[in-house]
Scaffold this active site. Structure first.
Site, PDB file in Angstrom:
ATOM      1  N   THR A 368      37.984  40.359 -11.189  1.00 45.81           N
ATOM      2  CA  THR A 368      38.286  40.902  -9.879  1.00 45.81           C
ATOM      3  C   THR A 368      36.959  41.454  -9.397  1.00 45.81           C
ATOM      4  OG1 THR A 368      40.601  41.357 -10.388  1.00 45.81           O
ATOM      5  CG2 THR A 368      39.624  42.833  -8.797  1.00 45.81           C
ATOM      6  N   ASN A 388      42.843  37.516  -9.987  1.00 44.27           N
ATOM      7  CA  ASN A 388      43.421  37.957 -11.252  1.00 44.27           C
ATOM      8  C   ASN A 388      42.566  37.548 -12.447  1.00 44.27           C
ATOM      9  OD1 ASN A 388      45.227  39.477 -12.688  1.00 44.27           O
ATOM     10  ND2 ASN A 388      46.606  37.775 -13.105  1.00 44.27           N
ATOM     11  N   GLU A 407      47.892  35.324  -9.634  1.00 46.96           N
ATOM     12  CA  GLU A 407      48.385  36.676  -9.370  1.00 46.96           C
ATOM     13  C   GLU A 407      49.883  36.802  -9.649  1.00 46.96           C
ATOM     14  OE1 GLU A 407      45.847  39.431  -8.955  1.00 46.96           O
ATOM     15  OE2 GLU A 407      45.243  38.014  -7.413  1.00 46.96           O
ATOM     16  N   SER A 439      49.853  45.660  -7.852  1.00 47.47           N
ATOM     17  CA  SER A 439      48.422  45.625  -8.185  1.00 47.47           C
ATOM     18  C   SER A 439      47.965  46.983  -8.708  1.00 47.47           C
ATOM     19  CB  SER A 439      47.634  45.281  -6.920  1.00 47.47           C
ATOM     20  OG  SER A 439      46.261  45.383  -7.154  1.00 47.47           O
TER      21      SER A 439
HETATM   22  O1  DON Z   1      45.726  43.325  -8.814  1.00 48.15           O
HETATM   23  C1  DON Z   1      45.515  43.662  -9.976  1.00 48.15           C
HETATM   24  O2  DON Z   1      45.747  44.765 -10.397  1.00 48.15           O
HETATM   25  C2  DON Z   1      44.906  42.652 -10.926  1.00 48.15           C
HETATM   26  N1  DON Z   1      45.138  41.321 -10.467  1.00 48.15           N
HETATM   27  C3  DON Z   1      43.449  42.957 -11.069  1.00 48.15           C
HETATM   28  C4  DON Z   1      42.819  42.132 -12.150  1.00 48.15           C
HETATM   29  C5  DON Z   1      41.494  42.639 -12.528  1.00 48.15           C
HETATM   30  O3  DON Z   1      41.007  43.641 -12.091  1.00 48.15           O
HETATM   31  C6  DON Z   1      40.778  41.887 -13.528  1.00 48.15           C
HETATM   32  N2  DON Z   1      39.449  42.467 -13.647  1.00 48.15           N
HETATM   33  N3  DON Z   1      38.632  42.702 -14.333  1.00 48.15           N
END
Ligand code: DON
Length: 557
Positions: A368, A388, A407, A439
């Site tokens: 992310t 994701n 996601e 999220s």
């Molecule tokens: O929206 C969310 O919380 C996740 N899809 C975020 C994923 C994420 O931060 C992966 N990162 N390092």
């Protein structure tokens, strides 16, 4: 100063944003993002007369090209905005939505067991992207330049290519099997089916064409017409369930951010369907009941961990898409509720998660991206964007250049069945057609009369606790460099363990925390990539910092 001006300034100080803020705009513009090419795209747009929102479009689009494992047109995100002209703060929710043909059982076999990796790899894992709609929306409603101008740097990077660096190689290696499976993705991101060498150029002509369509037609260039058809045809041919209707119906939502206070600082953060701001405020409200500076290092860590545990229990229990479920946000972010939770915390021992009422929940994070922007007019943006897992679902519909997210895995596939990060949820975050998966992304502003902090980070479930630790550092007077680099620790209710970055605790501290009853597990990776700005109003200076764990760049101009 005339008496009238004095009164006007005073009135602004009082009503302005509830803060005794200075009336002058920041002396410089600043951008911190996860990639130097994205930071430079944003500054280019500011220099061409764009505002922070135009720059946010440029940075988001550039990251979609040069950091394809983190975010992209096939993903979504949250853009938290502060607009100087009317002091408005708003969150642009460009989170993905479940396809209309999605069902609560879609990742389960006949026996109710989770089908291995079905919500992680391939087209069935992909929710309907929100990022292209959000860029068009931001540009139309908040920016002043055309999309053609703000998307130009990204289009250039897609056509000319960007250089493979270490993080790229690491993420490709991690996702090699799934990228190999899908020819369109493999042609773009691999080199003859292998991990590309350092310095090789990744060119994305099909993505450039899709960005051109977005630039020329706005959201319709992506959600209707030939791009939409290619997306849907590609997804369906590979076993997915998207329909043209899904794309045509996608809408960005403007949402009120959540707001609270901590030790005189105003906290403004992401509201549901992110759990970030709510969990952050619950933790801060618990912590505000004590003066942390009077605690020993161990008691301080213990107390913070216990606050984390409780906020993550509530995350699992209550949070989901506010358009589908009723969330008691006001209760969860109320200081009295924090005081109540504080009352249940013992300073001399842990509360095992199993002793708290409610449902299990666990998650952790891979990829992310976050960026922070401030312009000289006093607008600022904190944006966290995601596809994701690294490289999302790994699936790219042929001819589009758009790598799709996974996601859908942020939903609870079934009550009590953990997702790829081990996350367990309940009905509040069950899959339903058109629903947004919960999220953890936490773009946040922290303000008081001394200045404005703009921050956020990737890191899955650890995002919220990383932002919390950053805020605590800021409140304690530490500088930005410390804030982005400090070793981190995390608790998320289930599993009942303290996850920590190896440097976060020394041996003696580990022993003392163990003596209180904590189970500690070190993790080397996934401690975020924080991008932060601080407008120091007292010194009239703007600072920016990029997490040393990544290859990002923070530039003040
Ligand atoms: O929206 C969310 O919380 C996740 N899809 C975020 C994923 C994420 O931060 C992966 N990162 N390092």
């Amino acid at each position: 100063m005339t008496i009238f001006l004095r009164i006007a300034v005073l009135a602004f100080l009082v009503v302005g944003s509830g803060l005794a803020v200075a009336q002058n705009p920041p002396p410089a513009a600043a951008i911190a993002s996860a990639h130097p090419l994205a930071t430079s795209a944003g500054h280019g747009v500011l220099e061409a007369g764009g505002n922070a929102f135009d720059a946010a479009v440029a940075v988001s689009a550039a990251l979609a090209v040069v950091e394809p494992y983190s975010s992209g047109l096939g993903g979504g995100g949250f853009w938290l905005l502060h607009r100087a002209e009317d002091n408005v703060e708003i969150m642009i929710d460009g989170r993905e939505r479940a396809p209309l043909a999605a069902t609560s059982q879609m990742y389960l076999d006949e026996t109710g067991k989770l089908i291995d990796r079905a919500s992680i790899d391939g087209p069935l894992a992909a929710a309907i992207p929100g990022l292209p709609a959000a860029l068009a929306y931001l540009s139309e409603h908040y920016g002043r330049l055309s999309l053609a101008k703000t998307l130009a740097p990204a289009i250039g990077y897609a056509n000319e290519g960007f250089e493979v660096d270490e993080p790229y190689r690491r993420q490709v290696t991690f996702r090699l099997p799934v990228l190999r499976r899908w020819p369109a993705a493999s042609r773009v991101f691999l080199s003859n089916g292998k991990v590309p060498m350092l310095g090789e150029r990744i060119k994305q002509p099909a993505l450039a064409a899709t960005l051109e369509a977005l630039a020329a037609q706005g959201a319709a260039g992506f959600y209707q017409g030939s791009v939409a058809e290619a997306l849907v045809d590609g997804v369906r041919a590979a076993g997915g369930i998207w329909r043209l209707e899904d794309l045509a119906q996608y809408q960005v939502v403007e949402r009120e951010p959540v707001r609270g206070k901590y030790r005189g600082f105003n906290i403004i953060s992401a509201s549901p369907p992110s759990s970030g701001g709510v969990a952050l405020l619950t933790m801060l409200n618990i912590l505000a009941q004590e003066d942390l500076s009077t605690f020993s290092e161990t008691t301080r860590a213990h107390f913070i961990i216990e606050a984390m545990r409780r906020a993550y229990r509530d995350r699992a229990r209550y949070l989901g898409d506010p358009d589908f479920v009723d969330i008691p946000v006001e209760k969860l972010i109320h200081p009295y509720y924090g005081a109540g939770l504080r009352a249940g915390i013992r300073l001399d021992r842990v509360t095992p998660s199993a002793h708290l009422p409610g449902i299990g929940n666990q998650e952790s994070g891979r990829h992310t991206t976050h960026f922070s922007i401030m312009d000289r007019e006093g607008n600022w943006v904190a944006a966290t964007l995601s596809i994701n897992y690294p490289f999302g679902s790994g699936f790219m519909p042929p001819g589009t250049g758009v790598l799709l997210n996974d996601e859908m895995d942020d939903f609870a596939a079934a009550p009590g069945v953990p997702n790829v990060y081990g996350l367990i949820g309940n009905q509040a975050n069950a899959i339903a057609p058109g629903k947004r998966p919960l999220s953890s992304m936490t773009p946040t502003f922290v303000e008081d009369e001394r200045g404005v902090l703009v921050l956020g980070t990737p890191g899955g479930s650890r995002i919220i606790t990383m932002v919390l630790l950053g805020i605590l550092n800021h409140v304690e007077g530490r500088d930005l460099t410390h804030l982005v680099s400090q070793p981190r620790f995390h608790h998320q209710y289930f599993p009942d363990e303290v996850q920590y970055e190896p440097q976060a605790f020394d041996k003696a501290q580990i022993r003392r925390l163990q003596a209180l009853g904590h189970r500690l597990t070190p993790y080397e990776r996934r401690w975020g990539n924080m991008q932060a700005l601080f407008w120091d109003r007292l010194r009239n200076r703007v600072e920016a910092a990029s997490d040393p764990r990544g290859v990002g760049q923070a530039v003040v101009r």
